[in-house]
Design an enzyme around this catalytic site. Structure first.
Site, PDB file in Angstrom:
ATOM      1  N   ASP A  76       9.343  32.675 -24.065  1.00  0.00           N
ATOM      2  CA  ASP A  76       9.420  33.654 -22.976  1.00  0.00           C
ATOM      3  C   ASP A  76       9.246  35.070 -23.527  1.00  0.00           C
ATOM      4  OD1 ASP A  76      10.393  34.983 -20.448  1.00  0.00           O
ATOM      5  OD2 ASP A  76      10.852  32.918 -19.920  1.00  0.00           O
ATOM      6  N   SER A 129      10.526  30.480 -12.152  1.00  0.00           N
ATOM      7  CA  SER A 129      11.056  30.811 -13.482  1.00  0.00           C
ATOM      8  C   SER A 129      12.546  30.564 -13.568  1.00  0.00           C
ATOM      9  CB  SER A 129      10.864  32.300 -13.785  1.00  0.00           C
ATOM     10  OG  SER A 129       9.610  32.542 -14.313  1.00  0.00           O
ATOM     11  N   HIS A 175      13.061  39.105 -18.320  1.00  0.00           N
ATOM     12  CA  HIS A 175      12.800  37.740 -17.851  1.00  0.00           C
ATOM     13  C   HIS A 175      13.389  36.694 -18.798  1.00  0.00           C
ATOM     14  CE1 HIS A 175      10.037  34.252 -17.038  1.00  0.00           C
ATOM     15  NE2 HIS A 175      10.202  34.652 -15.794  1.00  0.00           N
TER      16      HIS A 175
END
Ligand SMILES: *[C@@H]1O[C@H](CO)[C@@H](O)[C@H](O)[C@H]1NC(C)=O
Ligand SMILES: *[C@@H]1O[C@H](CO)[C@@H](O)[C@H](O)[C@H]1NC(C)=O
Ligand SMILES: *[C@@H]1O[C@H](CO)[C@@H](O)[C@H](O)[C@H]1NC(C)=O
Length: 738
Positions: free
Chosen positions: A149, A524, A208
């Protein structure tokens, strides 16, 4: 070149043939002499094993042009070990053309950025997320979850290692925070592969990766709360699992990260990223790297992407990947909206309840005259409306960043805003970032009601608010989120996708600051929930293959919502196999599935051959030389998958076979039950399966025959269940009649 059987539902293109190599040519916009990073696939020399990484890299180098680059820049970017047979290098298009003539060259394509599968900006929230379905304190011990990620904020309290065991003995990874001890027994690995990142360390500058990591395996954080919302203990799905973080941005870096994760010996890989293009598997680096990891016993769980609700938008659709869709939960951050005609609607907010005007205020819709920009409140003109001191209705739009309408309306002096879902978002309510203006988001159906109220009351319209804080038990749940990517896949020859649903709307997770939590939405956020459950299952069943773990989760999932109906989508209609997959994850049941649909490396290769990929393409995906003629190709529907999606010619009968393995009690008797709508007759034989030992296999056939008035273009969906005295092993079944 062999032919590819395509699977298009609504275009009725049931027999479109194309060669995988040239149907979606990869667009290479740069001119022929511009240097860029290419990913190059090459076939391993026959009968040659590399004795060392240097040996392998030397062979990869033999493909490179002899001319050195002007600066100190190196040609070779990565020489891959397992993720693909090939390398990444700095090349021009002209140089690639020369390389194409070389013995062993297969295919080259330019590197590309990956996209995090979150569509909404992060927002603060103080709300605990305790996983009531799972007694997590004892579970996840000793399992390593790899996350590919945007990196991680190692300082967040979620990554504290209180109560964590030391890393497993098999662990070979390391921590690259400049030799500083930012890693611990929770965060046991952190590597940076993002070459162009502003920080050349595994630090997350986006947010994220940190959110995803805390969702999958964040440690217990008591008293997480902000603002007026209820609080509690926050924790990841597998709070005793270890984390290994690999920071990437481009496809070439993703392959390097997967190579490293295989070497490091992670148990599960969680990848909440999508490639921006839908591609055949030989052109899809994530799919190829995921197959390499799968062959090493690593379950790869990936986001279904956020291009929903439109059909054929599902990403990460290879059958060896666990493809995760996003759904709603029963939790709402509630504000009631009271129209002056007495109608009360329910919206959601992240704003402080005390900021909302309680008394009724004048209510206005700048877009009432039909002006596009005024409807969206994206222009200061606001349709010429005077909004000073009033409550303003604005329409949300996927193309408008969610903070924009609030800014514009706030500048114009409004007192509050109601942001209305567009039709495509339906009932999926995603809260927006707290700003200076109290904002409530409402569903599309409620928006229609509000607009009709406004048009009949005009200047007399008024509205007040009643904040209710965090409420639970909101009905119905779960429902497929509007954004969740939908099947059928256009490149996988008919394997139904997504596989499973998990919470993906308004999910609380760790932020880039020390102890704060933020809310994000997207597939996600759904993916790490499933990766965490996979880690828990892996700790209970260390020898199960990735396909067995997938099967356990899929055949025990929840297919009905809290109101007892089939899980619906954002419109309230039944979601079906191409939106909900096998259903919503059910961790406790998944730990004891009874029977397993297993798959191994050669099954995937036979499937690829059967799907029309040629020897060269299959060799690229399998990373070894494959001769399909010797592989007994199978069609997609015959792959031993825990779901069945059949495309059937009306006049023909079709048999689909499956094999299950007994992982429940040694002596077990299962009976087949089929629920299927009238129109297609579904017969299972044998109708009972008897096991006398653990791990015994049994095969069965499902015979399909169209009956009565079922016309071309009909899609029918039902369920096959194998039922014993203590297990129900269920598979969704769909038949599309052509
Ligand atoms: C959770 O685990 C603890 C310790 O093993 C046990 O005492 C408790 O009963 C478990 N709770 C549930 C809900 O299973
Ligand atoms: C890669 O970088 C681009 C540009 O900074 C960014 O928009 C994108 O989100 C990044 N992707 C990942 C996976 O970090
Ligand atoms: C399909 O399966 C049924 C039941 O096992 C069997 O009787 C039939 O012969 C099979 N048909 C084909 C075409 O294999």
């Amino acid at each position: 070149m062999p032919l590819l059987f395509f699977f298009f539902f609504f275009f009725l293109c049931s027999l479109c043939y194309a060669s995988p190599g040239n149907l979606f040519p990869i667009v290479d916009g740069r001119d022929a002499t511009t240097l860029q990073t290419y990913i190059v696939h090459v076939s391993r020399p026959k009968n040659a094993a590399f004795t060392s990484p240097e040996h392998r890299e030397a062979w990869h180098r033999s493909f490179l042009p002899t001319a050195t680059l002007g600066s100190s820049e190196q040609r070779m970017v990565y020489s891959y070990d397992k993720a693909i047979s090939g390398f990444a290098a700095r090349l021009t298009r002209e140089e690639v053309k020369v390389m194409e003539e070389m013995e062993g060259f297969l295919f080259a394509h330019p590197d590309e950025p990956l996209v995090p599968a979150t569509t909404y900006t992060p927002y603060f929230l103080g709300l605990s997320r305790a996983n009531g379905l799972w007694n997590a304190t004892k579970k996840g011990d000793g399992v390593v979850i790899g996350i590919v990620d945007t990196g991680i904020n190692p300082f967040h309290v979620s990554f504290d290692d209180a109560g964590m065991p030391t890393p497993p003995k098999s662990w070979r990874g390391r921590c690259d925070f400049n030799n500083k001890p930012f890693c611990n027994n929770k965060l046991i690995g952190a590597r940076n592969f993002a070459r162009a990142a502003s920080v050349h360390l595994p630090f997350d500058t986006d947010g994220h990766g940190t959110h995803v990591a805390s969702t999958v395996a964040g440690n217990f954080v008591p008293g997480a709360n902000v603002g007026g919302y209820a609080a509690g203990t926050a924790a990841g799905v597998a709070p005793r699992a270890h984390l290994a973080v690999y920071k990437v941005n481009q496809s070439s870096e993703l392959l390097a990260a997967i190579d490293q994760a295989i070497y490091d010996r992670v148990d599960v890989l969680s990848i909440s990223l999508v490639s921006p293009f839908y591609r055949f598997f030989h052109q899809n680096t994530l799919a190829i790297g995921a197959l390499a990891a799968t062959e090493h016993g690593i379950l790869v769980s990936c986001a279904a992407g956020n291009a929903g609700p439109f059909q054929s938008t599902v990403a990460n659709d290879a059958p060896w990947i666990l493809t995760v869709g996003g759904s709603t939960t029963d939790r709402a951050l509630r504000v009631s909206v009271r129209l002056d005609n007495g109608v009360i609607l329910h919206g959601e907010t992240l704003d402080d309840p005390n900021d909302f005007p309680m008394a009724s205020l004048p209510f206005i819709f700048p877009g009432a005259g039909g002006h596009g920009v005024a409807r969206l409140c994206t222009d200061r003109w606001l349709g010429g409306a005077d909004v000073e001191g009033k409550v303003v209705l604005c329409m949300a739009d996927a193309r408008v960043p969610s903070h924009v309408p609030g800014q514009i309306v706030s500048l114009a002096g409004a007192a509050a805003m109601i942001l209305a879902n567009p039709a495509a978002s339906g009932n999926t309510i995603m809260v927006v970032n707290p700003s200076s203006l109290p904002t409530v988001v409402i569903s599309h159906a409620d928006a229609m009601e509000v607009i009709s109220y406004l048009s009949s009351w005009e200047a007399d319209a008024g509205v007040g608010f009643a904040p209710k804080g965090t409420v639970y038990g909101v009905q119905p749940f779960p429902a497929v989120a509007a954004f969740s990517g939908r099947g059928p896949s256009t490149v996988n020859d008919g394997v139904p996708k997504p596989d499973i649903l998990a919470p993906g709307v308004n999910i609380l997770g760790a932020s880039l600051t020390g102890s704060d939590f933020i809310v994000m939405s997207g597939t996600s956020m759904a993916t790490p929930h499933v990766s965490g459950v996979a880690a828990l299952l892996k700790s209970l069943h260390p020898n199960w293959s990735p396909a067995a773990l997938k099967s356990a989760m899929m055949t025990t999932s929840i297919t009905y919502d809290s109101e007892g109906n089939e899980i619906t989508d954002e419109t309230g209609r039944p979601a079906g196999i191409f939106a909900a997959g096998a259903g919503h994850i059910n961790p406790l049941r998944a730990s004891d599935p009874g029977l397993i649909y297993d798959l191994h490396r050669d099954d995937y290769v036979r499937y690829l051959c059967g799907a029309g990929y040629g020897d060269v393409e299959v060799s690229m995906v399998a990373r070894r030389t494959v001769d399909c003629a010797s592989m007994m190709p199978i069609s997609a529907v015959q792959l031993n998958y825990p779901m069945i999606a059949l495309v059937m010619v009306r006049s023909e009968k079709t048999n689909v076979s499956r094999t299950v393995r007994n992982v429940g009690p040694a002596k077990s008797m299962y009976a087949a039950e089929v629920d299927f709508p009238v129109g297609v007759d579904v017969m299972v034989s044998p109708a009972t399966l008897e096991f006398t030992r653990a791990n015994r296999k049994a095969s069965f056939t499902v015979a399909f025959a169209a009956m009565g008035p079922v016309g071309p273009g009909t899609l029918l969906q039902g369920t096959l269940r194998w039922v014993s005295s203590n297990h129900v092993v269920k598979s969704p079944v769909s038949v599309y009649v052509v």
